[in-house]
Design a protein around this motif. Structure first.
Motif, PDB file in Angstrom:
ATOM      1  N   ARG A 239       0.846  -1.194   0.000  1.00  0.00           N
ATOM      2  CA  ARG A 239       0.000   0.000   0.000  1.00  0.00           C
ATOM      3  C   ARG A 239       0.878   1.240   0.000  1.00  0.00           C
ATOM      4  O   ARG A 239       1.801   1.354   0.803  1.00  0.00           O
TER       5      ARG A 239
ATOM      6  N   LEU B 121      -1.495  13.917  -2.063  1.00  0.00           N
ATOM      7  CA  LEU B 121      -2.371  12.740  -2.065  1.00  0.00           C
ATOM      8  C   LEU B 121      -2.742  12.337  -3.483  1.00  0.00           C
ATOM      9  O   LEU B 121      -2.764  11.151  -3.816  1.00  0.00           O
ATOM     10  N   GLU B 122      -3.023  13.326  -4.309  1.00  0.00           N
ATOM     11  CA  GLU B 122      -3.439  13.033  -5.677  1.00  0.00           C
ATOM     12  C   GLU B 122      -2.248  12.679  -6.574  1.00  0.00           C
ATOM     13  O   GLU B 122      -2.293  11.697  -7.314  1.00  0.00           O
TER      14      GLU B 122
ATOM     15  N   ARG C 180      -0.699   9.222  -5.675  1.00  0.00           N
ATOM     16  CA  ARG C 180      -1.654   8.102  -5.604  1.00  0.00           C
ATOM     17  C   ARG C 180      -1.561   7.393  -4.236  1.00  0.00           C
ATOM     18  O   ARG C 180      -1.418   6.173  -4.159  1.00  0.00           O
ATOM     19  N   ILE C 181      -1.663   8.181  -3.180  1.00  0.00           N
ATOM     20  CA  ILE C 181      -1.542   7.671  -1.818  1.00  0.00           C
ATOM     21  C   ILE C 181      -2.773   6.841  -1.471  1.00  0.00           C
ATOM     22  O   ILE C 181      -3.896   7.223  -1.776  1.00  0.00           O
ATOM     23  N   GLN C 182      -2.559   5.698  -0.821  1.00  0.00           N
ATOM     24  CA  GLN C 182      -3.643   4.817  -0.423  1.00  0.00           C
ATOM     25  C   GLN C 182      -3.935   4.874   1.074  1.00  0.00           C
ATOM     26  O   GLN C 182      -4.981   4.420   1.516  1.00  0.00           O
ATOM     27  N   GLU C 183      -2.998   5.400   1.856  1.00  0.00           N
ATOM     28  CA  GLU C 183      -3.197   5.505   3.304  1.00  0.00           C
ATOM     29  C   GLU C 183      -2.244   6.561   3.849  1.00  0.00           C
ATOM     30  O   GLU C 183      -1.134   6.729   3.346  1.00  0.00           O
TER      31      GLU C 183
ATOM     32  N   CYS D 198      -7.824  14.127   4.117  1.00  0.00           N
ATOM     33  CA  CYS D 198      -7.733  12.716   3.713  1.00  0.00           C
ATOM     34  C   CYS D 198      -9.111  12.111   3.520  1.00  0.00           C
ATOM     35  O   CYS D 198      -9.352  11.381   2.556  1.00  0.00           O
ATOM     36  N   TRP D 199     -10.030  12.399   4.441  1.00  0.00           N
ATOM     37  CA  TRP D 199     -11.376  11.815   4.352  1.00  0.00           C
ATOM     38  C   TRP D 199     -12.125  12.337   3.140  1.00  0.00           C
ATOM     39  O   TRP D 199     -12.964  11.640   2.582  1.00  0.00           O
TER      40      TRP D 199
ATOM     41  N   LYS E 201     -10.908  12.759   0.272  1.00  0.00           N
ATOM     42  CA  LYS E 201     -10.446  11.933  -0.845  1.00  0.00           C
ATOM     43  C   LYS E 201     -10.623  10.446  -0.563  1.00  0.00           C
ATOM     44  O   LYS E 201     -10.092   9.605  -1.288  1.00  0.00           O
ATOM     45  N   ARG E 202     -11.330  10.134   0.527  1.00  0.00           N
ATOM     46  CA  ARG E 202     -11.626   8.752   0.925  1.00  0.00           C
ATOM     47  C   ARG E 202     -10.353   7.929   1.136  1.00  0.00           C
ATOM     48  O   ARG E 202     -10.246   6.784   0.714  1.00  0.00           O
ATOM     49  N   ILE E 203      -9.395   8.546   1.814  1.00  0.00           N
ATOM     50  CA  ILE E 203      -8.131   7.891   2.133  1.00  0.00           C
ATOM     51  C   ILE E 203      -8.110   7.618   3.632  1.00  0.00           C
ATOM     52  O   ILE E 203      -8.296   8.547   4.428  1.00  0.00           O
TER      53      ILE E 203
END
Length: 174
Positions: A31, A90-91, A94-97, A117-118, A120-122
């Motif tokens: 991840r 984040l964009e 391509r951060i996943q967490e 973060c929230w 972008k649903r991360i």
């Protein structure tokens, strides 16, 4: 004899590190993780991720508000910017967490990071305290999810539905 001894002793000390580095570079399928905080806890997180790839984390970069840490690297992981750069990082990466590696982060600063973060649903997790990270292996197992209580700064109020219904029943509420 001196040169041969030097090469053998040096090789014995360097080869495990090279093998670990090769293994962590080869294991790029975890991840994609951004670490907020490039201090001691953040450094220990990266060290634990690299020495234990079985946890499935790939550290992509750090964010830190300290100006001296900008454009530097910690264990080969770059510091990508400051808090205000979070949405772009984040964009772009391509951060996943996101892992918050500042145990004392709370209040408005925590709200700003978590809400970005929230949106972008991360998912966001944080280190519970620096004492957990004294042992590299234990650190990744003790990461905590960020709860709404962390953002409120107080415990959540539990409502009793029966009391609410009794209070509002047969009344007009604006």
């Amino acid at each position: 004899e001196f040169i041969l001894s030097f090469l053998l002793v040096g090789g014995a000390r360097v080869s495990p590190r090279l093998a670990l580095e090769f293994r962590s570079r080869r294991n790029r399928h975890g991840r994609r993780v951004l670490i907020y905080g490039a201090g001691d806890a953040g450094e220990n997180l990266v060290r634990a991720m690299k020495s234990h790839p079985e946890f499935g984390y790939q550290p992509v970069g750090f964010l830190d508000d300290h100006p001296a840490k900008q454009r530097s690297q910690i264990h080969g992981v770059p510091v990508l910017g400051m808090r205000q750069d979070l949405p772009d990082v984040l964009e772009q990466q391509r951060i996943q967490e996101v892992l918050i590696a500042i145990p004392s982060l709370s209040g408005p600063d925590l709200k700003e990071v978590v809400s970005a973060c929230w949106q972008k649903r991360i998912p966001v997790r944080r280190v519970p305290g620096l004492s957990v990270f004294l042992d590299d292996q234990a650190g990744l197992e003790h990461l905590e999810d960020v709860d709404i209580e962390d953002l409120l700064g107080r415990s959540e109020v539990e409502l009793d539905p029966a009391r609410v219904v009794a209070y509002l029943q047969d009344k007009v509420v604006l």
